[in-house]
Design a protein around this motif. Structure first.
Motif, short mmCIF file in Angstrom:
data_model
loop_
_atom_site.label_atom_id
_atom_site.label_comp_id
_atom_site.label_asym_id
_atom_site.label_seq_id
_atom_site.Cartn_x
_atom_site.Cartn_y
_atom_site.Cartn_z
N LEU A 17 31.95 105.66 61.60
CA LEU A 17 32.96 106.13 62.47
C LEU A 17 32.44 106.20 63.93
N ARG A 18 31.14 106.51 64.15
CA ARG A 18 30.44 106.25 65.27
C ARG A 18 30.59 104.91 65.93
N TYR A 19 30.43 104.12 64.94
CA TYR A 19 30.63 102.58 65.33
C TYR A 19 31.90 102.13 65.72
N TYR A 20 32.94 102.59 65.05
CA TYR A 20 34.34 102.45 65.32
C TYR A 20 34.65 102.95 66.89
N GLU A 21 33.98 104.22 67.44
CA GLU A 21 34.24 104.80 68.25
C GLU A 21 33.53 103.69 69.65
N GLU A 22 32.10 103.43 69.28
CA GLU A 22 31.35 102.48 70.18
C GLU A 22 32.40 101.10 70.39
N GLN A 23 33.01 100.79 69.46
CA GLN A 23 33.82 99.42 69.50
C GLN A 23 35.15 99.67 70.35
N GLY A 24 35.57 100.95 70.55
CA GLY A 24 36.74 101.19 71.07
C GLY A 24 37.91 101.37 70.31
N LEU A 25 37.69 101.69 68.92
CA LEU A 25 38.72 101.64 67.85
C LEU A 25 39.27 103.02 67.61
N LEU A 26 38.32 103.85 67.71
CA LEU A 26 38.72 105.39 67.23
C LEU A 26 37.99 106.14 68.65
N VAL A 27 39.26 106.97 69.11
CA VAL A 27 38.85 107.51 70.56
C VAL A 27 38.97 109.23 70.19
N PRO A 28 38.02 109.90 69.87
CA PRO A 28 37.99 111.29 69.87
C PRO A 28 38.06 112.05 71.15
N ARG A 29 38.42 113.41 71.18
CA ARG A 29 38.21 113.99 72.56
C ARG A 29 36.86 114.68 72.34
N ARG A 30 36.40 115.16 73.29
CA ARG A 30 35.29 116.03 73.23
C ARG A 30 35.15 117.77 73.60
N THR A 31 34.59 118.32 73.01
CA THR A 31 34.65 119.67 73.30
C THR A 31 33.56 119.93 74.22
N PRO A 32 33.66 120.96 75.13
CA PRO A 32 32.77 121.32 76.26
C PRO A 32 31.33 121.28 75.72
N GLY A 33 30.90 121.40 74.37
CA GLY A 33 29.62 121.29 73.92
C GLY A 33 29.40 119.97 73.47
N GLY A 34 30.33 118.83 73.70
CA GLY A 34 30.03 117.57 73.41
C GLY A 34 30.18 116.91 71.90
N HIS A 35 30.74 117.83 71.17
CA HIS A 35 31.30 117.45 69.79
C HIS A 35 32.60 116.70 69.70
N ARG A 36 32.86 115.77 68.93
CA ARG A 36 33.87 115.02 68.81
C ARG A 36 34.86 115.89 67.96
N VAL A 37 36.15 115.49 68.47
CA VAL A 37 37.30 116.34 67.80
C VAL A 37 38.39 115.11 67.75
N TYR A 38 39.08 114.78 66.49
CA TYR A 38 39.72 113.73 66.34
C TYR A 38 41.06 114.31 66.03
N LEU A 57 39.24 90.60 60.60
CA LEU A 57 39.31 90.36 61.72
C LEU A 57 38.25 91.05 62.29
N PRO A 58 37.93 90.48 63.49
CA PRO A 58 36.52 90.87 64.27
C PRO A 58 37.07 92.30 64.95
N THR A 59 36.26 93.19 65.40
CA THR A 59 36.67 94.43 66.12
C THR A 59 37.19 94.27 67.49
N ARG A 60 36.81 93.08 68.03
CA ARG A 60 37.37 92.95 69.35
C ARG A 60 38.91 92.67 69.13
N VAL A 61 39.28 91.90 67.89
CA VAL A 61 40.85 91.72 67.66
C VAL A 61 41.39 92.98 67.38
N ILE A 62 40.70 93.76 66.64
CA ILE A 62 41.42 95.07 66.07
C ILE A 62 41.55 95.90 67.31
N ARG A 63 40.77 95.99 68.26
CA ARG A 63 40.97 96.67 69.33
C ARG A 63 42.24 96.27 70.17
N GLU A 64 42.66 95.07 70.30
CA GLU A 64 43.82 94.67 70.75
C GLU A 64 45.10 95.17 69.92
#
Length: 114
Positions: A17-38, A57-64
């Motif tokens: 899931l963190r990798y998906y976030e790094e690739q721009g596929l999954l975008v959580p918001r962050r709490t003031p403490g820095g925790h991911r919230v989906y 499909l490669p992640t670059r295509v999935i992102r689009e």
């Protein structure tokens, strides 16, 4: 939902899931403490990502493509159909190359008596 909850709901590991976030596929918001919230639709997004990855499909295509998927399933908006067709053509090309390589290797082995 937190990352552990999303992992439990989808069967996808936290690291992935963190990798998906790094690739721009999954975008959580962050709490003031820095925790991911989906968002509540994150499990659906993860299922879509998994299906597109399984389709090769490669992640670059999935992102689009990901923003152009509608509904609860895999209804793809026509604006990305051309891009997906191009990916399919590229897969066909690579498969043809692999068949040719396999034929060459089989010929080499046959000539060696194996």
């Amino acid at each position: 939902m937190r990352i552990g909850e999303l992992a439990g709901a989808t069967g996808v590991g936290v690291r992935l899931l963190r990798y998906y976030e790094e690739q721009g596929l999954l975008v959580p918001r962050r709490t003031p403490g820095g925790h991911r919230v989906y968002a509540g639709d994150a499990p659906l997004t993860v299922r879509r990502i998994r299906m597109l990855l399984e389709a090769g499909l490669p992640t670059r295509v999935i992102r689009e493509v990901l923003p152009c998927i509608e509904g609860d399933g895999m209804v793809v908006h026509p604006c990305v159909s051309g891009q997906l067709r191009e990916q399919l053509r590229e897969m066909d090309r690579r498969m043809a190359e692999m068949r040719a390589s396999r034929g060459s290797l089989a010929a080499i082995l046959a000539a060696a008596g194996d």
